[in-house]
Write an enzyme that holds these catalytic residues in place. Structure first.
Site, short mmCIF file in Angstrom:
data_model
loop_
_atom_site.label_atom_id
_atom_site.label_comp_id
_atom_site.label_asym_id
_atom_site.label_seq_id
_atom_site.Cartn_x
_atom_site.Cartn_y
_atom_site.Cartn_z
CG ASP A 355 -1.85 1.11 1.32
OD1 ASP A 355 -2.74 1.20 0.45
OD2 ASP A 355 -1.73 1.93 2.26
CD GLU A 384 -2.37 2.61 -3.35
OE1 GLU A 384 -3.56 2.92 -3.54
OE2 GLU A 384 -1.84 2.64 -2.21
#
Length: 642
Positions: A355, A384
């Site tokens: 993330d 990400e």
């Protein structure tokens, strides 16, 4: 000054309290790793003040101990180069603690991650299915509610619910499951009705959230998924943790968090969502010590970036309720690196999704990726990287020539594809820029990627509006999915797309994270079964399932070259070719009938005539022009005739 003699480290330390050992991270470890070093983070009242740490376990040496700012942490660095599996005894002064060293299930090179041959299925455990209700309320956790009528509170989904539906995934045809984070998020509900059901505020890196299940249940779920041919990708967060993590109330060292000064302010009455404490007179609290990230990721790669902008990006907190971790602290980074390795070895995960990747410091993250790549050369991690320009995304991929710093990150997320496709769905494909021209004009920059086949593409996820938003446009959805599943990308689906779930983030993120129909007690609509789906849902499920099963093991898709043609007469054509086998994706990007003039595409057709559309099973004749209906999609498969 530390002195090392015969495996024993001693240090004179003031004895304020009798040291205790309450916990050690990691909870156990594995022998036979390429990097023989093991960091033990020891928790306990006054543990910093132990005089000696020793062990006589064969093959284990104590390299160093690190006494941090807090008296309640101690770092012990071991060397396990010659160690065998077994239980060793660690002596903290006179206190004896057992610690298990395990044998690895396989070598690092034997572990294989996800790749272009896979299709990832992203789901949120809290919103997918509930397999048991006795874990809906866990005693001892901070106050929270399960309330399915509230989109931002917990709904009660769990590991058992996922496990009970493993056959659903194989029926659909996906090959890998990506769960949003499953680790403990012990944050209380906020007064304004929000919870950390999403999982991105970790409070224990070694423990599955008990509302989802236990560590063993997670491992068992993965074993059963593997038995059915399904891989499992674990969502991790190194950029930040949850406010209720022990590191926040008792920081191991002063630089464990970025910009932590404001934490010293009075915490009584703190809003757990904002992190701020209201003043006694009800006025707005001072926030001068708090640094919020700008969410602008360009300063990380911008050659002209100011120090102020860069600091705001990487040192600012993502939100006030998620403290920002300082990866430049080498002890913290070693902890995080080990944690990812521990989950690979313990649970047998097949990949990691990281993330908020660019929000963390770049050099330590590259160190993490390099170490994982050395230990697990066939493993895969996707980061990400939420910027919609291909040049930005490509700079983050391993071995990119666009960056002086090698990230060692094998897979990046194609936000350009997502962004352009979600614009194109509202437009007519013209002769220049609109509609599917946007996709064409994004793919033309694939030369920037060291490996375009290791780029992950998607049409929606848990942080975006659903592709269907508030509509039920099956034609446009089929067009998007046909494109996603045939181009030179690793495709990712979002749960419920196959039954046309919709929703927007206009009010709250929870509206794009709705419960899967049929996953919870009392649901009167069960989309897990053919009989429970509506006619429209079943048509979409069958169409997509046929395409997914066809894609499995298809070497044209996993190994083939890619040729695409500038959209012409509103039609976008992409050819994937391997040896003499061809897959031709044909998309009418207009809301009107259109004619595909086959002569334009002779270089990928040759003398081929009779071809089959994979999804509809209908045959077409490529010796003459093809009339396409509005927004029609074709995935034509054939062997080229010379």
């Amino acid at each position: 000054m530390l002195a090392l003699m015969m495996g024993t480290l001693t240090m004179n330390a003031a004895k304020s309290v009798k040291p205790t050992v309450s916990r050690i991270d990691p909870t156990d470890w594995y022998v036979g790793m390429k990097n023989p070093q093991l960091q033990l983070m020891v928790y306990g009242s006054g543990i910093r003040n132990v005089k000696t740490v020793t062990t006589d376990y064969p093959g284990v040496a104590i390299d160093s101990i690190v006494r941090l700012d807090s008296p309640n942490y101690l770092l012990v660095y071991l060397n396990l180069r010659d160690a065998k599996a077994g239980t060793m005894t660690l002596n903290f002064d006179k206190r004896k603690v057992s610690y298990e060293l395990k044998q690895r299930a396989m070598s690092g090179a034997e572990r294989r991650g996800f790749d272009i041959g896979d299709v990832l299925y992203l789901l949120m455990p809290d919103r997918f299915a509930s397999g048991r209700q006795d874990n809906d309320q866990i005693q001892g956790m901070n106050a929270y509610h399960n309330d399915r009528s509230k989109p931002s509170l917990r709904h009660g989904g769990d590991m058992e619910g996922i496990r009970q539906h493993l056959d659903y995934f194989t029926e659909l045809g996906v090959t890998a499951l990506w769960f949003t984070p499953v680790l403990e998020n012990n944050s209380p509900d906020t007064p304004n009705g929000y919870s950390t059901y999403h999982g991105y505020a970790t409070t224990d890196y070694y423990k599955v959230d008990p509302r989802f299940g236990t560590n063993e249940e997670y491992c068992q779920l993965i074993r059963e998924a593997h038995a059915k041919g399904l891989k499992v990708v674990m969502d991790m967060i190194f950029n930040h943790c949850g406010f209720e993590h022990p590191w926040v109330s008792d920081m191991p060292s002063k630089d464990w968090l970025n910009t932590p000064d404001w934490l010293s302010e009075k915490q009584s009455g703190r809003d757990p969502m904002t992190g701020f404490t209201a003043n006694a007179d009800g006025s707005e609290p001072a926030k001068s010590a708090y640094l919020q990230t700008s969410y602008k990721l360009t300063p990380v790669v911008d050659p002209y970036a100011s120090k102020a902008d860069l600091r705001e990006t990487v040192e600012g907190w993502f939100v006030p309720s998620m403290p920002d971790l300082n990866q430049r602290n080498p002890h913290l980074m070693r902890y995080l690196i080990q944690n990812s390795i521990w989950w690979i070895e313990t649970a047998g995960i097949d990949g990691i999704r990281m993330d908020t990747y660019p929000y963390a410091f770049r050099e330590p993250m590259a160190q993490w990726m390099k170490e994982l790549d050395e230990e697990y050369p066939n493993f895969n991690t996707v980061g990400e990287t939420w910027v919609t320009e291909p040049a930005y995304t490509a700079a983050w991929q391993k071995d990119s020539k666009l960056s002086e710093q090698n990230s060692y990150l094998k897979t990046v997320m194609d936000f350009s594809f997502f962004d352009k496709l979600n614009q194109a769905k509202h437009e007519e494909t013209d002769a220049w820029w609109q509609g599917l021209n946007r996709i064409y004009n994004s793919f033309v920059y694939d030369y920037l990627y060291p490996n375009p086949s290791s780029v992950l593409a998607f049409i929606e996820n848990h942080d975006t509006d659903r592709f269907l938003a508030d509509g039920r446009d099956s034609l446009m959805l089929k067009q998007a999915l046909a494109l996603l599943l045939t181009v030179r990308r690793i495709p990712q689906l979002y749960y419920g797309t196959e039954v046309m779930m919709n929703g927007t983030k206009e009010v709250t993120d929870g509206n794009v994270r709705k419960d899967f129909p049929g996953g919870f007690p009392g649901d009167d609509h069960n989309a897990f079964t053919r009989d429970g789906r509506t006619r429209q849902e079943q048509q979409m499920f069958s169409w997509l399932s046929r395409l997914l099963h066809w894609r499995q093991g298809n070497r044209v898709i996993s190994e083939g070259s890619q040729t695409h043609f500038i959209p012409y007469n509103g039609i976008y054509v992409i050819a994937r070719q391997w040896q003499r086998h061809t897959v031709l994706t044909v998309l009418n990007g207009t809301s009107k009938p259109a004619t595909m003039e086959v002569a334009r595409y002779q270089e990928v057709i040759g003398k081929t005539s009779r071809v089959k559309d994979v999804a509809s099973q209908r045959y077409y004749d490529l010796s003459k022009n093809i009339e396409l209906k509005p927004r029609q999609s074709l995935v034509l498969e054939y062997t080229m005739e010379e």
